[in-house]
Scaffold this motif. Structure first.
Motif, PDB file in Angstrom:
ATOM      1  N   TRP A  58     -14.777 -66.296 -51.532  1.00  0.00           N
ATOM      2  CA  TRP A  58     -15.672 -67.337 -52.028  1.00  0.00           C
ATOM      3  C   TRP A  58     -17.093 -67.118 -51.513  1.00  0.00           C
ATOM      4  CZ3 TRP A  58     -11.418 -69.785 -49.037  1.00  0.00           C
ATOM      5  CH2 TRP A  58     -10.287 -70.036 -49.833  1.00  0.00           C
ATOM      6  N   ALA A  59     -18.077 -67.385 -52.366  1.00  0.00           N
ATOM      7  CA  ALA A  59     -19.503 -67.403 -52.000  1.00  0.00           C
ATOM      8  C   ALA A  59     -19.886 -66.215 -51.131  1.00  0.00           C
ATOM      9  CB  ALA A  59     -19.839 -68.716 -51.282  1.00  0.00           C
ATOM     10  N   PHE A  60     -19.434 -65.022 -51.523  1.00  0.00           N
ATOM     11  CA  PHE A  60     -19.777 -63.817 -50.771  1.00  0.00           C
ATOM     12  C   PHE A  60     -21.274 -63.539 -50.886  1.00  0.00           C
ATOM     13  CE2 PHE A  60     -20.525 -59.233 -50.629  1.00  0.00           C
ATOM     14  CZ  PHE A  60     -19.933 -58.912 -49.416  1.00  0.00           C
ATOM     15  N   PRO A  61     -21.944 -63.123 -49.790  1.00  0.00           N
ATOM     16  CA  PRO A  61     -21.428 -62.856 -48.442  1.00  0.00           C
ATOM     17  C   PRO A  61     -21.568 -64.042 -47.485  1.00  0.00           C
ATOM     18  CG  PRO A  61     -23.651 -62.036 -48.579  1.00  0.00           C
ATOM     19  CD  PRO A  61     -23.349 -62.670 -49.932  1.00  0.00           C
ATOM     20  N   TRP A  62     -22.069 -65.176 -48.009  1.00  0.00           N
ATOM     21  CA  TRP A  62     -22.448 -66.267 -47.102  1.00  0.00           C
ATOM     22  C   TRP A  62     -21.269 -66.812 -46.297  1.00  0.00           C
ATOM     23  CZ3 TRP A  62     -27.262 -65.522 -46.874  1.00  0.00           C
ATOM     24  CH2 TRP A  62     -27.996 -65.149 -48.007  1.00  0.00           C
ATOM     25  N   ARG A 108      -8.614 -65.358 -47.009  1.00  0.00           N
ATOM     26  CA  ARG A 108      -9.227 -65.009 -48.299  1.00  0.00           C
ATOM     27  C   ARG A 108      -9.840 -63.612 -48.231  1.00  0.00           C
ATOM     28  NH1 ARG A 108      -8.543 -67.369 -53.386  1.00  0.00           N
ATOM     29  NH2 ARG A 108     -10.119 -66.432 -54.732  1.00  0.00           N
ATOM     30  N   MET A 109     -10.518 -63.310 -47.128  1.00  0.00           N
ATOM     31  CA  MET A 109     -11.094 -61.977 -46.960  1.00  0.00           C
ATOM     32  C   MET A 109     -10.000 -60.913 -46.913  1.00  0.00           C
ATOM     33  SD  MET A 109     -14.226 -62.518 -44.250  1.00  0.00           S
ATOM     34  CE  MET A 109     -13.499 -63.731 -43.167  1.00  0.00           C
ATOM     35  N   LEU A 110      -8.960 -61.187 -46.131  1.00  0.00           N
ATOM     36  CA  LEU A 110      -7.861 -60.232 -46.010  1.00  0.00           C
ATOM     37  C   LEU A 110      -7.144 -60.066 -47.345  1.00  0.00           C
ATOM     38  CD1 LEU A 110      -6.159 -58.419 -44.214  1.00  0.00           C
ATOM     39  CD2 LEU A 110      -4.842 -60.418 -43.497  1.00  0.00           C
ATOM     40  N   GLY A 111      -6.994 -61.170 -48.073  1.00  0.00           N
ATOM     41  CA  GLY A 111      -6.354 -61.105 -49.383  1.00  0.00           C
ATOM     42  C   GLY A 111      -7.136 -60.264 -50.369  1.00  0.00           C
ATOM     43  N   GLU A 112      -8.466 -60.374 -50.327  1.00  0.00           N
ATOM     44  CA  GLU A 112      -9.305 -59.577 -51.226  1.00  0.00           C
ATOM     45  C   GLU A 112      -9.077 -58.089 -50.992  1.00  0.00           C
ATOM     46  OE1 GLU A 112     -13.653 -60.497 -51.987  1.00  0.00           O
ATOM     47  OE2 GLU A 112     -13.862 -58.623 -50.857  1.00  0.00           O
ATOM     48  N   MET A 113      -9.056 -57.687 -49.720  1.00  0.00           N
ATOM     49  CA  MET A 113      -8.885 -56.268 -49.402  1.00  0.00           C
ATOM     50  C   MET A 113      -7.455 -55.800 -49.657  1.00  0.00           C
ATOM     51  SD  MET A 113     -11.235 -55.850 -45.947  1.00  0.00           S
ATOM     52  CE  MET A 113     -10.412 -57.161 -45.027  1.00  0.00           C
ATOM     53  N   SER A 114      -6.470 -56.643 -49.325  1.00  0.00           N
ATOM     54  CA  SER A 114      -5.070 -56.242 -49.474  1.00  0.00           C
ATOM     55  C   SER A 114      -4.648 -56.175 -50.928  1.00  0.00           C
ATOM     56  CB  SER A 114      -4.164 -57.213 -48.705  1.00  0.00           C
ATOM     57  OG  SER A 114      -4.425 -57.148 -47.314  1.00  0.00           O
ATOM     58  N   ALA A 115      -5.238 -57.005 -51.787  1.00  0.00           N
ATOM     59  CA  ALA A 115      -4.945 -56.923 -53.220  1.00  0.00           C
ATOM     60  C   ALA A 115      -5.563 -55.659 -53.818  1.00  0.00           C
ATOM     61  CB  ALA A 115      -5.470 -58.159 -53.942  1.00  0.00           C
ATOM     62  N   ALA A 116      -6.717 -55.274 -53.295  1.00  0.00           N
ATOM     63  CA  ALA A 116      -7.383 -54.058 -53.783  1.00  0.00           C
ATOM     64  C   ALA A 116      -6.714 -52.796 -53.241  1.00  0.00           C
ATOM     65  CB  ALA A 116      -8.855 -54.082 -53.393  1.00  0.00           C
ATOM     66  N   TYR A 117      -6.295 -52.846 -51.974  1.00  0.00           N
ATOM     67  CA  TYR A 117      -5.688 -51.686 -51.313  1.00  0.00           C
ATOM     68  C   TYR A 117      -4.408 -52.116 -50.585  1.00  0.00           C
ATOM     69  CZ  TYR A 117     -10.504 -49.954 -51.813  1.00  0.00           C
ATOM     70  OH  TYR A 117     -11.728 -49.592 -52.294  1.00  0.00           O
ATOM     71  N   PRO A 118      -3.297 -52.362 -51.298  1.00  0.00           N
ATOM     72  CA  PRO A 118      -2.054 -52.758 -50.632  1.00  0.00           C
ATOM     73  C   PRO A 118      -1.625 -51.700 -49.625  1.00  0.00           C
ATOM     74  CG  PRO A 118      -1.874 -53.024 -53.023  1.00  0.00           C
ATOM     75  CD  PRO A 118      -3.130 -52.250 -52.765  1.00  0.00           C
TER      76      PRO A 118
END
Length: 459
Positions: free
Chosen positions: A405-409, A70-80
């Motif tokens: 989900w529930a960033f940053p916890w 999920r973390m990697l997906g967030e960054m990769s969707a923002a910066y492919p």
């Protein structure tokens, strides 16, 4: 904010690559990517150690992997980017971090190519006695090096059909297993819960061994974010793959472990000797189960070889584009970084030769050196996401197509989970050496990357 002005920006490191992967390729790569050789080959030892509690082990490690994806997906969707987590680490932490994460993962993938080639050759030479294993390894290397040297759509087609075969095989296995457990499969009696009564046969220590085995079985999920950069719609592809990761992990990994330990006694010798899937099919009286699963394992190994050559070449290309490697590796022809493909394949074949030339010292040393690399990569992903999320919210909120989900916890929970795995590795003699060897390689790469970063800053 750390500088990232090193060569080409991470956001544009893949402009020379083609975009030949279709959405169906990416969807199937994401689906089949979670069904690796580690699941078929390595899960037997985990079951033998943990017993039925292996289901808990796979569920716990699966939750950790879901958070990482999920973390990697967030960054990769923002910066492919074809550099994936390496490019994200450079953007968030600094060039030395991208250098360390990228080259350590490259070594891991290239070594894995060699290991998978050896495993596949053993299966085929078993079918054709008298044929040398090295010849089969050479053939596989030539085939998949050639596949990756051609247009990226060829890689996509190979992986599409490999993934389809793996998904079909494990879906059929799960269906047969559930029918047998319910007592409605012709010719079989329901085992009930008889094999689950001794849930923790070796206590907490056995669960720990099973947990460590399950963590490393999930390796390879990162390939989909690398491949997404060469798809028709990178943002949509990453978002779709990440959002379906949860049910794929739950169904294929946790589900199949639950079926196996319900059908077969955990202490059955066949679980380790033949493999848990073959043991379960034998328990159901399925004729030719062993050879059937050997075909599936062979497909999984060949699929992993193909995907790892691809992933290694793209990581190397991205690093070079950002000024962190030999310029020759970054040359692109026909939309493919062909010299990076060749270099990755040669390194993989060298690992095979080391297994024959120096099986008692150099090869085990190499295996130990990459033993915990995936955990190092996961830590870089989590730290990068912590830093980039704040920056995205402040500067480019529209790019947050996928949100952790529930960033940053939950990011901190994931980091705590990774730290716990490191502690568990340090407690076990078999994994302690891997931890120290990987740590040594990581520190060496970090020192080189930091020195390079300082030298660039002084220019």
């Amino acid at each position: 904010m750390p500088s990232t002005t090193t060569g080409t920006s991470p956001s544009t490191d893949d402009v020379s690559l083609s975009h030949g992967l279709k959405q169906r390729h990416l969807s199937m790569i994401a689906l089949g990517g979670v069904i690796g050789a580690g699941l078929f080959v390595g899960s037997g030892a985990g079951i033998a150690a943990a017993g039925p509690s292996i289901v808990v082990a796979y569920a716990l490690s699966g939750l950790l992997v879901m958070l990482v994806m999920r973390m990697l997906g967030e960054m990769s969707a923002a910066y492919p980017s074809s550099g994936s987590f390496s490019a994200h680490a450079e953007r968030a932490i600094g060039p030395w971090a991208g250098f360390t994460a990228g080259w350590s993962f490259w070594v891991l993938l290239c070594t894995a190519v060699g290991l998978e080639g050896i495993g596949a050759a053993k299966i085929v030479s078993g079918w054709l006695p008298g044929t040398p294993e090295w010849a089969w390894v050479a053939l596989f290397m030539v085939v998949f090096c050639g596949t990756n040297l051609a247009a990226v759509k060829n890689f996509g087609e190979f992986e599409f059909w490999f993934a389809a075969l793996k998904v079909g095989a494990i879906t059929l296995f799960l269906a047969l297993g559930v029918l047998a457990i319910l007592g409605i499969l012709p010719g079989t009696d329901s085992p009930g819960a008889g094999n689950l009564t001794d849930f923790l046969p070796n206590g907490g220590e056995g669960l720990v061994i099973g947990l460590l085995a399950s963590v490393f079985a999930y390796g390879g999920l990162e390939t989909v974010t690398i491949a997404a950069a060469e798809s028709e719609n990178p943002v949509k592809g990453v978002a779709s793959a990440v959002r379906t990761a949860m049910w794929r992990i739950a169904l294929f990994y946790v589900g199949s472990m639950a079926v196996i330990v319900t059908l077969v006694p955990w202490d059955s010798k066949e679980v380790v000797e033949k493999g848990p899937y073959v043991a379960a099919l034998d328990e159901l009286g399925i004729p030719g189960a062993g050879q059937l699963m050997n075909v599936v394992v062979l497909v999984a190994l060949l699929s992993a070889m193909n995907a790892n050559i691809y992933g290694a070449s793209r990581i190397a290309y991205s690093l070079v584009e950002r000024g962190q490697g030999p310029k020759r590796l970054g040359r692109v022809s026909g939309g493919v970084p062909r010299i990076a493909v060749l270099a990755s394949s040669v390194f993989g074949f060298l690992c095979v030769l080391l297994s024959y030339w120096r099986p008692d010292d150099v090869f085990p040393w190499l295996l130990n050196m990459i033993g915990a690399v995936i955990l190092v990569v996961w830590i870089f992903i989590a730290v990068s996401q912590l830093r980039l999320r704040r920056r995205l919210e402040r500067e480019e909120p529209g790019k947050l197509v996928v949100r952790m989900w529930a960033f940053p916890w939950l990011t901190w929970v994931a980091l705590a989970g990774m730290a716990a795995v490191f502690v568990l590795m340090a407690r076990e003699p078999d994994t302690r050496v891997q931890l120290y060897s990987t740590g040594g390689m990581t520190l060496a790469l970090a020192a080189v990357g930091f020195a390079w970063q300082k030298a660039r800053a002084r220019r």
